[in-house]
Design a protein around this motif. Structure first.
Motif, short mmCIF file in Angstrom:
data_model
loop_
_atom_site.label_atom_id
_atom_site.label_comp_id
_atom_site.label_asym_id
_atom_site.label_seq_id
_atom_site.Cartn_x
_atom_site.Cartn_y
_atom_site.Cartn_z
N ALA A 1 0.84 -1.19 0.00
CA ALA A 1 0.00 0.00 0.00
C ALA A 1 0.88 1.24 0.00
O ALA A 1 2.06 1.20 0.36
N GLU A 2 0.29 2.39 -0.39
CA GLU A 2 1.06 3.62 -0.46
C GLU A 2 1.69 3.99 0.87
O GLU A 2 2.83 4.45 0.93
N ASP A 3 0.96 3.81 1.95
CA ASP A 3 1.48 4.23 3.25
C ASP A 3 2.59 3.30 3.77
O ASP A 3 3.20 3.58 4.81
N GLN A 4 2.83 2.18 3.07
CA GLN A 4 3.93 1.30 3.46
C GLN A 4 5.28 1.75 2.91
O GLN A 4 6.32 1.29 3.37
N LEU A 5 5.25 2.66 1.94
CA LEU A 5 6.49 3.15 1.33
C LEU A 5 6.98 4.34 2.15
O LEU A 5 6.67 5.50 1.88
N THR A 6 7.75 4.06 3.17
CA THR A 6 8.20 5.07 4.12
C THR A 6 9.67 5.40 3.92
O THR A 6 10.39 4.71 3.19
N ASP A 7 10.11 6.46 4.59
CA ASP A 7 11.52 6.86 4.51
C ASP A 7 12.45 5.79 5.08
O ASP A 7 13.62 5.71 4.72
N ALA A 8 11.91 4.96 5.97
CA ALA A 8 12.75 3.94 6.61
C ALA A 8 13.26 2.91 5.60
O ALA A 8 14.34 2.35 5.76
N THR A 9 12.46 2.64 4.55
CA THR A 9 12.86 1.63 3.56
C THR A 9 13.29 2.24 2.24
O THR A 9 13.70 1.52 1.33
N LEU A 10 13.17 3.57 2.10
CA LEU A 10 13.62 4.23 0.88
C LEU A 10 15.13 4.04 0.71
O LEU A 10 15.91 4.31 1.61
N GLY A 11 15.54 3.54 -0.43
CA GLY A 11 16.95 3.33 -0.71
C GLY A 11 17.48 1.96 -0.32
O GLY A 11 18.65 1.68 -0.56
#
Length: 669
Positions: free
Chosen positions: A538-548
Motif C-alpha cells: 500500500a502507499e502508506d507502506q512506502l516510508t523513509d525507513a525503507t527508501l533506498g
C-alpha cells in the motif's frame, strides 16, 4: 619618439611656444624654435620675425620669487600645460611640467610636492620637462622643478571628475538563470581611474570589489543565483567621482531554452573491470547542448561537476576509478534536458561459469548504417560457451548498408565470418567484447543469467558508413552451473538440461528460434499475476525507513531490463517486485550472490513511478522512484536511462545520405 617627448609637443602647442607647423617637422626643429622664442624680440631678424603670420610669443614671466644665478642675466621659469586640469586628465594623460633656463647638465627633480616626483637631466640649452600622473582630490597644487640649487614652482588647480567610464555586459539583452549561475556574465569596463578599487553594486547594494589596470580597464564575471527579473549594475570608483551603470535581465530557464531538442549521451564502454577503470578513464560524450554551455555531470548520486560544451554544443568528460563493483549511472544536466547512460564495473577475476554449450535464439536488427530501420528484421542468433565459461563463437546474420558520396552498396553477412576472440564471462554479470574483422569492427554486450537465458546488443561498424545494430536474446541448451562452482573443476554434465530444478522452471518454455521480438528476455516474460504471498504494498507502506534499501537507475525506457541492487546480505532470498502507484507485478525474483535481481519494465508505462520489493508476507524490503520514458522517443542510438549511443563506436567523417536509407526494405523470403 618617447611618450614624454610627444607629451611635450602637445604641451608646447597648447602654450603657443611653438608654431603648429614646427611640431610636425621633427624634434630638432621644434626645440630650435623653443630656444629662439626665449630671446628678446629685438634679437630676431626680419626673416625669423616674418616666418609666419602668427607671432611667436615670449614665454610667460617667471614668478616674482624666482632666483637667479650670480652674474647671470637669464630667468628661471616653470610652466604647466594646463593651469586647470580635471582629475581624469591628471590621472590618465598627466600634467606636463616644463622648465627653461635651468643650469645645463644639472639633475632636475620635477614634482608635485608630497605626491609624485621624477628626475631628469637639464639639456645643453637649459630645458627640462616631465609628465607626471596622479590621482588627487579637487583643489590647488603646485608644480616644482629643482635643479643646480635653483627651485621654481607654479600653481595649478585640479577640478573634480572628468572621467567618462562605460560598461559592457555580455548578457545585457538577457541571460538565463542557469547561465548566470554556472557560467556567469562577463562584464568589462573602461575609462575608470587607473589602478583603482571599484565597487560592484547590484540594485544599489555593494556585492564585490574589482580593480582597474594602469589604463583604467577592468574585466570580471558576475555569477550567482538570481530570480527572474531586471537588475541595475553599477561600477563605481571608491575615491573619485567615476561610475557607470547598465541594466540586465535574468530570464526563466524554461522560456530561454524552450523548443530545444533533447540532448544525448554515450560512454566509451558498457562494461569495464576494476583494473581497467583504474588504468583508463571512461570517456563520456554528450551532444545537443548549447554552444559553450556549462553542463553538470553527476555519477550516481555524487556531487555535480561542471563541464563546458564546445562551439558545437558537444561535451566530453572522463569518469575515473575507483568505483564499486556494480552498475553506475552518469548524467548530464542542463535546462535543455537531461541525458543519462549506465555502465557496469565488474571484478577482474572470472566468477561462476555459465553452462557450456550452444545458446540459441534470435536477433532483432533495429539499425543499418546507424539509421533506424522502419521494419526491423528477426533472424536466428546463437552463442557458444566452452567448458571454461568463455564465449568462443557468435553466429547470426545481419544486413549492412553504405550510402556515401563515393559508394552505394548493401548486403548480408554473418558474425561468424569475423570470429570473436575467446573471452571468459561470469554468470549474472554483464560483459562487453570488442574485436576487429576484415572490414568491420564489432562490439558484443550482454549478460548470461544463471537460468541459461542471455540477452544483449551487438554492433557491426563499417566506419563512415555507420553501424548495423541488433538486439539479441538466447537460451542455453545446457543447465546452468552451480552459483558458486569450483572454477577448476566445472561439471557440464550435471544436472541434465532436460530435468531442471523444480524451483527454477522456465515460465513459458518459448521456442528458442521464434521468440517474441519485442521481449528482451523470452525466458522471463512479464508475469501476468503475482504470487499470492507477495502482495503489492500500500502507499502508506512506502516510508523513509525503507527508501533506498533497493537501488537502480533513476531513468529508464519502457520495456528496458534493469538491474536492482539490494542493501545488506539477501543473497538467495526471494522478493516480489512491483511497479507503483497503479500496481504492476514485475515477478518474484531470487536475489543473486551479488545482491541483485533483474526486472523488465512494462512497455506501455511512462512517467514517474516507484519500484518496490516485498517479502512473502508483504513487508516492504525497499523502494525507489524511477522515471520511465517512451521507448519510441529513443531509437537506440542515444542512451538515456541506460541505453548508449552508437557514438561510442568511433565513426569519423560520417557522410551517409540519410534520405536514401528511408528506402531500407526487408529482404524477401
Amino acid at each position: 619618439m618617447t611618450s614624454s617627448r610627444r607629451s611635450a609637443q602637445r604641451f608646447l602647442h597648447r602654450r603657443k611656444l611653438v608654431h603648429p607647423a614646427a611640431v610636425t617637422m621633427g624634434t630638432g626643429i621644434a626645440f630650435a624654435l623653443v630656444l629662439a622664442s626665449a630671446l628678446p624680440a629685438a634679437a630676431l631678424d626680419d626673416s625669423q620675425r616674418n616666418a609666419d603670420e602668427t607671432t611667436i610669443p615670449a614665454p610667460a614671466a617667471a614668478p616674482a620669487a624666482a632666483e637667479k644665478l650670480a652674474g647671470a642675466a637669464e630667468t628661471f621659469a616653470v610652466h604647466v600645460n594646463a593651469e586647470i586640469i580635471t582629475q581624469a586628465e591628471l590621472d590618465i594623460e598627466g600634467l606636463i611640467i616644463q622648465g627653461v633656463d635651468f643650469p645645463a647638465g644639472s639633475e632636475a627633480t620635477i614634482s608635485i610636492p608630497g605626491v609624485v616626483s621624477e628626475t631628469a637631466t637639464v639639456d645643453a640649452d637649459g630645458w627640462v620637462f616631465a609628465t607626471l600622473t596622479a590621482r588627487l582630490d579637487a583643489g590647488s597644487y603646485v608644480a616644482r622643478i629643482s635643479a643646480g640649487g635653483i627651485t621654481q614652482e607654479t600653481a595649478f588647480e585640479v577640478t573634480a571628475g572628468g572621467y567618462e567610464p562605460w560598461l559592457y555586459l555580455e548578457g545585457e539583452d538577457g541571460i538565463a538563470q542557469w547561465d548566470i549561475k554556472h557560467s556567469g556574465m562577463l562584464t568589462t569596463g573602461d575609462g575608470f581611474p587607473t589602478d583603482a578599487t571599484l565597487d560592484v553594486l547590484i540594485d544599489g547594494v555593494a556585492e564585490h570589489q574589482v580593480t582597474s589596470d594602469e589604463a583604467g580597464y577592468t574585466e570580471f564575471t558576475i555569477s550567482g543565483e538570481f530570480s527572474v527579473g531586471e537588475y541595475d549594475l553599477t561600477l563605481a570608483a571608491a575615491d573619485v567621482e567615476a561610475s557607470a551603470s547598465r541594466t540586465f535581465v535574468v530570464d526563466d530557464d524554461a522560456d530561454w531554452y524552450s523548443g530545444w531538442d533533447q540532448p544525448t549521451i554515450s560512454a566509451s564502454a558498457f562494461v569495464v573491470t576494476e583494473s581497467e577503470l583504474a588504468a583508463t578513464a571512461l570517456v563520456i560524450d554528450g551532444e545537443g547542448f548549447p554552444d559553450y554551455a556549462t553542463v553538470e555531470l553527476t555519477v550516481d548520486d555524487g556531487a555535480p561537476t561542471a563541464v563546458r560544451a564546445d562551439v558545437l554544443g558537444d561535451v566530453e568528460a572522463e569518469v575515473s576509478g575507483p568505483l564499486s563493483v556494480g552498475e553506475h549511472t552518469v548524467t548530464l544536466t542542463h535546462p535543455v534536458g537531461t541525458a543519462s547512460v549506465t555502465f557496469s564495473v565488474v571484478p577482474d577475476e572470472q566468477g561462476a561459469f555459465p553452462a557450456p554449450g550452444i545458446y540459441e535464439g534470435t536477433s532483432r536488427q533495429t539499425h543499418a548504417s546507424s539509421n533506424e530501420m522502419n521494419d526491423p528484421e528477426v533472424r536466428p542468433f546463437s552463442l557458444e560457451v566452452n567448458d571454461s565459461g568463455a564465449i568462443t563463437l557468435v553466429t547470426g546474420e545481419y544486413w549492412w548498408a553504405c550510402v556515401t558520396a563515393g559508394y552505394h552498396g548493401s548486403g548480408f553477412d554473418d558474425f561468424s565470418t569475423d570470429p570473436i576472440p575467446t573471452t571468459p564471462v561470469t554468470v549474472g554479470l554483464p560483459f562487453e567484447i570488442d574485436w576487429e574483422g576484415i572490414a568491420m569492427t564489432f562490439k558484443l554486450h550482454g549478460t548470461i543469467n544463471a537460468d541459461g537465458s542471455a540477452s544483449g546488443r551487438i554492433w557491426a561498424n563499417l566506419g563512415v558508413c555507420g553501424s548495423s545494430i541488433l538486439d539479441w536474446t538466447v537460451q542455453g541448451d545446457a543447465a546452468p552451473q552451480p552459483v558458486d562452482p569450483d572454477p577448476t573443476e566445472p561439471d557440464p554434465t550435471e544436472p541434465k538440461p532436460t530435468e531442471p530444478a523444480p524451483t527454477e522452471p522456465k515460465p513459458t518454455e518459448p521456442k528458442p528460434t521464434e521468440p517474441d521480438p519485442t521481449e528482451p528476455k523470452p525466458t522471463e516474460p512479464k508475469p501476468t499475476a503475482p504470487a499470492a504471498d507477495y502482495p503489492a504494498p500500500a502507499e502508506d507502506q512506502l516510508t523513509d525507513a525503507t527508501l533506498g534499501e533497493i537501488t537502480t537507475v533513476t531513468t529508464a525506457q519502457a520495456g528496458q531490463t534493469i538491474t536492482v541492487h539490494f542493501a545488506g546480505d539477501r543473497a538467495g532470498q526471494s522478493a516480489g517486485m512491483w511497479l507503483l502507484s497503479t500496481p504492476s507485478p514485475l515477478g518474484v525474483k531470487t536475489v543473486s550472490a551479488e545482491g541483485t535481481v533483474q526486472i523488465t519494465l512494462p512497455k506501455n508505462v511512462t512517467g514517474t513511478h516507484r519500484i518496490a520489493a516485498v517479502a512473502a508476507d508483504g513487508t516492504v524490503i525497499g523502494w525507489q522512484q524511477i522515471t520511465i520514458t517512451a521507448a519510441e522517443d529513443e531509437p537506440g542510438l542515444a542512451a538515456t536511462g541506460g541505453e548508449v549511443s552508437s557514438a561510442l563506436i568511433s565513426i569519423a567523417g560520417l557522410t551517409v545520405i540519410a534520405g536514401a536509407l528511408l528506402m531500407l526494405r526487408r529482404r524477401t523470403a
